[in-house]
Motif scaffolding. Structure first.
Motif, PDB file in Angstrom:
ATOM      1  N   UNK A  13       0.826  -1.205   0.000  1.00 15.31           N
ATOM      2  CA  UNK A  13       0.000   0.000   0.000  1.00 15.31           C
ATOM      3  C   UNK A  13       0.861   1.256   0.000  1.00 15.31           C
ATOM      4  N   UNK A  14       1.964   1.223   0.740  1.00 17.82           N
ATOM      5  CA  UNK A  14       2.873   2.374   0.732  1.00 17.82           C
ATOM      6  C   UNK A  14       3.429   2.587  -0.677  1.00 17.82           C
ATOM      7  N   UNK A  15       3.788   1.495  -1.344  1.00 20.91           N
ATOM      8  CA  UNK A  15       4.319   1.609  -2.699  1.00 20.91           C
ATOM      9  C   UNK A  15       3.253   2.145  -3.651  1.00 20.91           C
ATOM     10  N   UNK A  16       2.019   1.676  -3.491  1.00 16.38           N
ATOM     11  CA  UNK A  16       0.918   2.137  -4.334  1.00 16.38           C
ATOM     12  C   UNK A  16       0.733   3.642  -4.188  1.00 16.38           C
ATOM     13  N   UNK A  17       0.679   4.121  -2.950  1.00 16.85           N
ATOM     14  CA  UNK A  17       0.462   5.548  -2.710  1.00 16.85           C
ATOM     15  C   UNK A  17       1.589   6.389  -3.301  1.00 16.85           C
ATOM     16  N   UNK A  18       2.811   5.942  -3.117  1.00 14.57           N
ATOM     17  CA  UNK A  18       3.947   6.724  -3.587  1.00 14.57           C
ATOM     18  C   UNK A  18       4.039   6.731  -5.112  1.00 14.57           C
ATOM     19  N   UNK A  19       3.887   5.570  -5.731  1.00 17.38           N
ATOM     20  CA  UNK A  19       4.044   5.515  -7.180  1.00 17.38           C
ATOM     21  C   UNK A  19       2.852   6.142  -7.899  1.00 17.38           C
ATOM     22  N   UNK A  20       1.648   5.686  -7.576  1.00 14.44           N
ATOM     23  CA  UNK A  20       0.463   6.207  -8.265  1.00 14.44           C
ATOM     24  C   UNK A  20       0.224   7.673  -7.896  1.00 14.44           C
ATOM     25  N   UNK A  21       0.616   8.054  -6.669  1.00 11.91           N
ATOM     26  CA  UNK A  21       0.408   9.435  -6.236  1.00 11.91           C
ATOM     27  C   UNK A  21       1.390  10.419  -6.830  1.00 11.91           C
ATOM     28  N   UNK A  22       2.628   9.989  -7.064  1.00  9.52           N
ATOM     29  CA  UNK A  22       3.667  10.914  -7.530  1.00  9.52           C
ATOM     30  C   UNK A  22       3.963  10.793  -9.025  1.00  9.52           C
ATOM     31  N   UNK A  23       3.687   9.638  -9.620  1.00 13.42           N
ATOM     32  CA  UNK A  23       4.062   9.405 -11.016  1.00 13.42           C
ATOM     33  C   UNK A  23       3.463  10.418 -11.994  1.00 13.42           C
ATOM     34  N   UNK A  24       2.167  10.770 -11.900  1.00 13.15           N
ATOM     35  CA  UNK A  24       1.629  11.730 -12.888  1.00 13.15           C
ATOM     36  C   UNK A  24       2.375  13.063 -12.893  1.00 13.15           C
ATOM     37  N   UNK A  25       2.688  13.576 -11.709  1.00 16.88           N
ATOM     38  CA  UNK A  25       3.411  14.844 -11.626  1.00 16.88           C
ATOM     39  C   UNK A  25       4.827  14.687 -12.183  1.00 16.88           C
ATOM     40  N   UNK A  26       5.504  13.623 -11.772  1.00 17.95           N
ATOM     41  CA  UNK A  26       6.878  13.399 -12.214  1.00 17.95           C
ATOM     42  C   UNK A  26       6.941  13.155 -13.719  1.00 17.95           C
ATOM     43  N   UNK A  27       6.063  12.314 -14.243  1.00 21.99           N
ATOM     44  CA  UNK A  27       6.064  12.012 -15.670  1.00 21.99           C
ATOM     45  C   UNK A  27       5.793  13.256 -16.504  1.00 21.99           C
ATOM     46  N   UNK A  28       4.844  14.065 -16.050  1.00 21.00           N
ATOM     47  CA  UNK A  28       4.500  15.292 -16.784  1.00 21.00           C
ATOM     48  C   UNK A  28       5.705  16.223 -16.883  1.00 21.00           C
ATOM     49  N   UNK A  29       6.401  16.407 -15.774  1.00 16.76           N
ATOM     50  CA  UNK A  29       7.544  17.313 -15.774  1.00 16.76           C
ATOM     51  C   UNK A  29       8.703  16.741 -16.592  1.00 16.76           C
ATOM     52  N   UNK A  30       8.893  15.436 -16.532  1.00 14.40           N
ATOM     53  CA  UNK A  30       9.981  14.812 -17.308  1.00 14.40           C
ATOM     54  C   UNK A  30       9.711  14.932 -18.814  1.00 14.40           C
ATOM     55  N   UNK A  31       8.494  14.566 -19.224  1.00 11.17           N
ATOM     56  CA  UNK A  31       8.147  14.618 -20.650  1.00 11.17           C
ATOM     57  C   UNK A  31       8.164  16.058 -21.155  1.00 11.17           C
ATOM     58  N   UNK A  32       7.583  16.975 -20.376  1.00  6.49           N
ATOM     59  CA  UNK A  32       7.561  18.386 -20.780  1.00  6.49           C
ATOM     60  C   UNK A  32       8.972  18.935 -20.894  1.00  6.49           C
TER      61      UNK A  32
END
Length: 530
Positions: free
Chosen positions: A310-329
């Motif tokens: 559950x900790x992994x789920x919260x961290x990955x699913x919670x942070x990935x959209x923000x991180x991916x957006x900034x990386x791709x942009x």
């Protein structure tokens, strides 16, 4: 540390018992707090604003008709507002209420997700904290596609968790439904889908046949729901795809892109500042009971009591959209608008579990409710006063203080003084045309920028034969762009005039200047079937 019964002088009260350890079901408290959130932001904003925000007015104008898509975005938010407009008409408050309805529904789904991982009380603590993020408060009254995507993304995250945890085909089916709703709201849902894929990849779920069956089911439902819109999209020479392309023109250099990314991050840090402040207050308040307790004897953090998965789920699913957006942009030098991150903070309330300690959950929840409710009341009241009465009194022109009702009354009076046929169409920009049309009645539609392609709900033959009112905002303050099509229509008008109305209640303050013209109906108008 074992939970202790909550002591209170009013322990017999129903509200107090909701916090007690013996109360296994706190659903009434959750509903009460969510309704309070909905009422606070809807009422204070609805009472203080003479006109809605620009995005809200755009949705009111688009809600004139049910289309498979609109020239900027997919259709779902406009469909929802269309249904509400059919019931309530087009009052200013409805758009604020609709935006907050999406917020409150998303908060309910966040709480339901939290209940899968931990207790109801702890889930509510996380939900209350995330409710302070600006996208759920001051920007949650903006009825745009970002705000209206909150509930579907929250539902997708919850169903994705259930699908991967329980191998539930029903959850996979509901995941397909929520993902389709998110996509039909805004194409940025794709970034959330990418986060789901990364989770499946990193956790090994893609190696399981059951997972692929679930993916197939969810994908089938998603495709079935979005296909009509995709077929419509294929026929559009200048539609949402072209609009998105115009919004994402690459920067000239990586240095400029770096500045854009810094601005994007800093702005969004400011928009979660209220949540961070509340967490600090609650953490300090709760830590007072451990002043004399050795660190080794203090209870662990709430996060340490969650399952590792559950900790992994919260961290990955919670942070990935923000991180991916900034990386791709960053890699593609795409400029980022801060509000594109609206749905990226849905799980951020759960990150408080890494700072708050377990123990007396009832007391911790009580502290959280007090802090959050006080901040919500102050925030909603302050926002309403600042955007409405205070801006009005100080003479600060804004969308909120725009005298839309008076502008509408005067231009409509000009039409009625010159024409015997009822007004049916206003050609103008979205903002001014919307202010005029919404105050006259549902029978009046807006020809956005004089462009029939942007206004599919307008019958071109009827418009040619039944005439229209043309309006241009000539105000010196906050003027809107005037399209050539509107200027050309103004040149065709046979009656002209200009009206000037005080923008605010401050004597000698700024004024709204509107040029109006009338293209009169032809005799054939009366023979057309409505």
């Amino acid at each position: 540390m074992p939970n202790q019964p909550l002591q209170s002088a009013s322990s017999s009260g129903k509200f107090t018992r909701l916090f007690s350890p013996s109360a296994d079901n706190i659903v009434p408290l959750v509903i009460l707090l969510l309704l309070l959130h909905l009422l606070l932001w809807s009422v204070f904003t609805g009472l203080s604003h003479r006109a809605p925000d620009w995005d809200n007015m755009e949705e009111l104008v688009w809600a004139s008709g049910l289309e498979w898509g609109y020239y900027k975005h997919p259709p779902l938010p406009s469909w929802i507002l269309y249904g509400l407009v059919s019931i309530f008409g087009r009052p200013v408050w409805l758009t604020f209420f609709t935006g907050q309805l999406s917020v409150v529904l998303s908060l309910w789904l966040v709480w339901k997700l939290g209940c899968e991982m931990t207790t109801q009380r702890r889930a509510l603590i996380a939900t209350l904290l995330v409710s302070l993020v600006a996208y759920f408060t001051v920007r949650g009254v903006m009825n745009n596609h970002n705000t209206m995507q909150l509930w579907s993304v929250a539902g997708a995250i919850w169903m994705f968790y259930r699908a991967t945890r329980y191998d539930s085909m029903r959850a996979w089916a509901m995941l397909g439904f929520f993902c389709a709703c998110a996509f039909l709201t805004k194409y940025s849902a794709l970034i959330q889908f990418t986060a789901f894929f990364l989770y499946l990849l990193l956790t090994g779920h893609l190696l399981r046949a059951r997972t692929w069956k679930g993916i197939a089911l969810a994908t089938a439902i998603l495709i079935a729901m979005v296909t009509p819109h995709l077929l419509w999209l294929k026929q559009q020479a200048a539609g949402p795809i072209a609009y998105a392309g115009n919004e994402m023109v690459p920067q000239a250099s990586y240095w400029l892109e770096l500045q854009e990314l810094f601005s994007f991050a800093l702005t969004n840090l400011g928009r979660i500042a209220a949540m961070i402040l509340a967490l600090v207050i609650i953490a300090i308040w709760a830590a007072r009971q451990y002043k004399l307790t050795p660190k080794s004897a203090r209870p662990p953090t709430i996060a340490s009591e969650l399952a590792a998965s559950d900790r992994f789920f919260l961290l990955l699913v919670g942070l990935a959209p923000l991180a991916l957006t900034m990386i791709v942009a960053g890699a593609m030098k795409i400029p980022l608008a801060a509000h594109w991150a609206t749905t990226f903070f849905i799980l951020f309330g759960f990150f408080s579990f890494w700072f708050l300690r377990s123990g007396d959950d009832a007391a911790l929840l009580r502290k959280t409710v007090i802090v959050v409710v006080v901040m919500q009341v102050l925030g909603a009241a302050g926002y309403g006063l600042a955007r409405g009465p205070l801006a009005d009194k100080s003479g600060r022109p804004s969308r909120a203080t725009f005298p839309g009702a008076e502008v509408s009354r005067q231009v409509h009076a000009a039409w009625q003084a010159n024409m015997q046929t009822p007004l049916q169409l206003v050609a103008s920009d979205t903002w001014l045309g919307g202010n005029i049309a919404t105050h006259i009645g549902p029978q009046v539609q807006v020809l956005i920028d004089g462009d029939f392609g942007k206004s599919p709900w307008v019958n071109e033959e009827r418009a040619d034969k039944c005439g229209m009112l043309v309006a241009i905002n000539r105000s010196k303050v906050n003027p809107d762009q005037i399209d050539n099509e509107v200027i050309a229509l103004m040149a065709q008008s046979t009656q002209h005039g200009t009206l000037e109305i005080p923008w605010t209640k401050k004597p000698g303050g700024p004024t709204v200047v509107v040029e109006w013209g009338i293209i009169p109906p032809l005799p054939e108008c009366n023979t057309l079937a409505k």
